[in-house]
Structures are given as C-alpha cells and as structure tokens.
Design a protein around this motif. Structure first.
Motif, PDB file in Angstrom:
ATOM      1  N   ILE A   1      37.163  48.703  53.881  1.00  0.00           N
ATOM      2  CA  ILE A   1      37.179  49.839  54.766  1.00  0.00           C
ATOM      3  C   ILE A   1      36.971  51.024  54.147  1.00  0.00           C
ATOM      4  N   ASN A   2      37.580  51.270  52.888  1.00  0.00           N
ATOM      5  CA  ASN A   2      37.474  52.461  51.996  1.00  0.00           C
ATOM      6  C   ASN A   2      36.032  52.884  51.403  1.00  0.00           C
ATOM      7  N   LYS A   3      35.690  51.644  51.074  1.00  0.00           N
ATOM      8  CA  LYS A   3      34.164  51.793  50.607  1.00  0.00           C
ATOM      9  C   LYS A   3      33.078  51.797  51.702  1.00  0.00           C
ATOM     10  N   TYR A   4      33.174  51.068  52.859  1.00  0.00           N
ATOM     11  CA  TYR A   4      32.020  51.099  53.784  1.00  0.00           C
ATOM     12  C   TYR A   4      32.361  51.694  55.265  1.00  0.00           C
ATOM     13  N   GLY A   5      33.598  52.196  55.173  1.00  0.00           N
ATOM     14  CA  GLY A   5      33.809  52.808  56.615  1.00  0.00           C
ATOM     15  C   GLY A   5      34.501  52.024  57.580  1.00  0.00           C
TER      16      GLY A   5
ATOM     17  N   ALA B   1      39.592  43.199  57.881  1.00  0.00           N
ATOM     18  CA  ALA B   1      39.011  43.452  56.495  1.00  0.00           C
ATOM     19  C   ALA B   1      40.055  44.179  55.585  1.00  0.00           C
ATOM     20  N   SER B   2      39.556  43.899  54.389  1.00  0.00           N
ATOM     21  CA  SER B   2      40.581  44.735  53.365  1.00  0.00           C
ATOM     22  C   SER B   2      40.549  45.996  53.407  1.00  0.00           C
TER      23      SER B   2
ATOM     24  N   LEU C   1      45.363  43.020  54.696  1.00  0.00           N
ATOM     25  CA  LEU C   1      44.267  43.219  55.637  1.00  0.00           C
ATOM     26  C   LEU C   1      44.682  44.070  56.682  1.00  0.00           C
ATOM     27  N   ILE C   2      43.622  44.628  57.489  1.00  0.00           N
ATOM     28  CA  ILE C   2      43.789  45.525  58.417  1.00  0.00           C
ATOM     29  C   ILE C   2      42.955  45.080  59.509  1.00  0.00           C
TER      30      ILE C   2
ATOM     31  N   VAL D   1      37.461  37.702  52.479  1.00  0.00           N
ATOM     32  CA  VAL D   1      37.876  38.780  52.970  1.00  0.00           C
ATOM     33  C   VAL D   1      39.042  39.529  52.451  1.00  0.00           C
ATOM     34  N   LEU D   2      39.883  39.024  51.843  1.00  0.00           N
ATOM     35  CA  LEU D   2      40.818  39.511  50.768  1.00  0.00           C
ATOM     36  C   LEU D   2      40.420  39.998  49.826  1.00  0.00           C
TER      37      LEU D   2
END
Length: 306
Positions: A171-175, A166-167, A253-254, A230-231
């Motif tokens: 991750i920052n927005k949804y955890g 995920a980008s 991406l992580i 995804v990006l």
C-alpha cells in the motif's frame, strides 16, 4: 432377493475383493461369487466387472451400494440396540477435509474426538479436491462451496467470508485503491483452485452483486502460497478470511473494501444418505461444528451471519 446378499454385496465393495468378504463371513470365494451372481440375475443388471486383478463397480452397482450399505447399517443398529454397542463410539471413520480448515482447526478437533473415544479410529485426508464419497469409500467429508450431488446429505456448519487484502509495504509503495474498479490498475494475485472467480472478484452494492475483472503476475492453486506472496508485498489478494485473520489482527495485512466484498461460501459436513446414520458420525459432526463456531470470528466478521 435376500437382505443377506445385499449386505454381502456391500462388504465386497467395502473390502474391494471377493476373498476378503469371504474371509470376513467364513465363506468360500465361490460361494460369494454365486451369491453376487444371484443378486445380479434377480436385478437384471451387472453390478461388478471382474478381472483377475481387480473389481470395478458399475454405475448400477454404485447406486445399489448406497442402499446396500443402509441395509447393513440397519442390521448393525438392530444388533447394537440389544447388545449395548449403540451407546458406544467405536469403529473406524474415513473422512476428507479441506487443507485450510484442516490446518486451522480440524486436525486438532478430530484428534481430540478420538482421544475422548479410544475405541474409535479416524483416517483423515486433507485435500481440496471434491472426492467421490461413495466410490472412494468416505464416511464423512467437510466441504467448502456448493453441493450439487442430491444423493448426499449436506449439513451447514458455518459461512466462510473472503477478504481483499494487501501488505502495508504494498500500500505504501503503490497506493491504496479507493474503489473495487481501481483494482484493474493493480497487481492482483489470483487463487485458481475454485470453480470460478480467479480473475473475476465479486463485490456488492446495496442492490446487487457485481464482478471486477483483475489481472496480475502470479496465479496459484495453493491458498497458503498466495498468502505468503501477499504478505511479502507482491500484490493484492482475494482470500478466505480464516486464512489471513491473524495477519489482519496483527497488522501484517490490511483489509480493503470491508463492506463491499461479496464472496461467501458455506462450509458443510457431507455424508451419504442413509436412514440410519451411525452415532459416531452424528457425534463427530456435532463436535466439528462446535469447533468451527468457537472460531467463528475467523470466518465471519459479523457473528449474526454465522
């Protein structure tokens, strides 16, 4: 049954018409037709359906075509051995490769091989569909996945691992999901061009593999399109590692659950069974494998698993 009739039959299949096979052998159309009819009579089966517009190969004809091609190749090899042709790489190769590997390395690798051997031409189609090697006239196919046709030879080249990613924005927005089971609560973008697993993502423990059923707002049969989504931060993806490796390296991406993702598919060079494999095919496969191995870090995280 004459070997020459088998060779002529193979040429009719290759050219797709009696007239072209006749021209190549300096024969009349009626002579070619009579010899194929003689072959059918001796075998007691129909090999071709003939209409005014096209030839259609029967099931029996397809089976015989594989053996006939071997006879033709064996004859060519015998002639080549005394003429010096066998040591050269020349002629034509028709091949099909998957789009991701085609873009990543195969287009350049095959072009380089042709540059080294100027008397060789290659027709390379980039398509993810599983082509029919025999009926479609392919000499070589690169496939990712599982091979079921036992009449074909499949040489393993490398394994292709998949990753969940995920980008940073997402991750920052949804955890960050802490376990694979948590993915059920997230927007998971699905890649539909696969035998199974679009919405059942495969993971592993020390003892066994298991599947997590996911859902999401987007499903597509194009892996590159899914990567872009995804990006852009629209969801979590389950994608081939080679497709997103640069994105993982530069932090766009992580990778999630690095040691728990179980999906891994073999990449194979596939070609029709024959006792006399052409030298050009052997050398091209070797060249292609060397290019995959040179980029093995794109495909597998642990080099020992290549």
């Amino acid at each position: 049954m004459l070997a020459n009739d088998l060779i002529l039959f193979s040429q009719v299949i290759e050219f797709g018409s009696f007239s072209k096979a006749a021209e190549a052998n300096n024969l009349t159309n009626s002579s070619v037709s009579k010899r194929i009819a003689r072959l059918e009579k001796s075998l007691g089966v129909q090999l071709l359906y003939r209409t005014t517009r096209k030839l259609t190969v029967t099931e029996a004809g397809s089976i015989l075509a594989m053996g006939a091609k071997s006879v033709q190749q064996a004859t060519n090899d015998a002639i080549s051995a005394v003429s010096g042709f066998g040591d050269q790489i020349k002629g034509h190769i028709k091949m099909s490769v998957p789009t991701i590997s085609g873009d990543l390395l195969l287009a350049e690798a095959v072009a380089e091989f042709c540059s080294r051997h100027p008397n060789l031409t290659v027709d390379m189609s980039m398509d993810n569909k599983f082509v029919d090697l025999i009926n479609d006239g392919y000499d070589l196919v690169i496939r990712t996945g599982h091979l079921e046709d036992s009449s074909l030879i499949a040489r393993h080249i490398i394994d292709s691992q998949w990753v969940v990613c995920a980008s940073p924005f997402f991750i920052n927005k949804y955890g960050n999901p802490e376990t694979p089971e948590d993915l059920k609560q997230y927007n998971c973008l699905k890649y539909t061009y696969q035998t199974f697993g679009a919405d059942e993502w495969q993971f592993k423990t020390e003892n066994q593999d298991y599947f997590v059923k996911v859902s999401g707002s987007l499903a597509t049969n194009n892996a590159s399109a899914l990567r872009k989504a995804v990006l852009a931060g629209h969801g979590i993806g389950y994608l081939p590692r080679c497709l997103v490796y640069p994105d993982l390296c530069n932090g766009e991406l992580i990778e999630l659950f690095k040691t728990q993702v179980a999906k891994k598919l073999g990449v194979y060079a596939v070609y029709p069974f024959t006792k006399h494999q052409p030298q050009k095919i052997k050398m091209l496969v070797e060249h292609i494998k060397s290019q995959y191995l040179a980029m093995s870090h794109y495909f597998v995280a642990d080099f020992s698993r290549v």
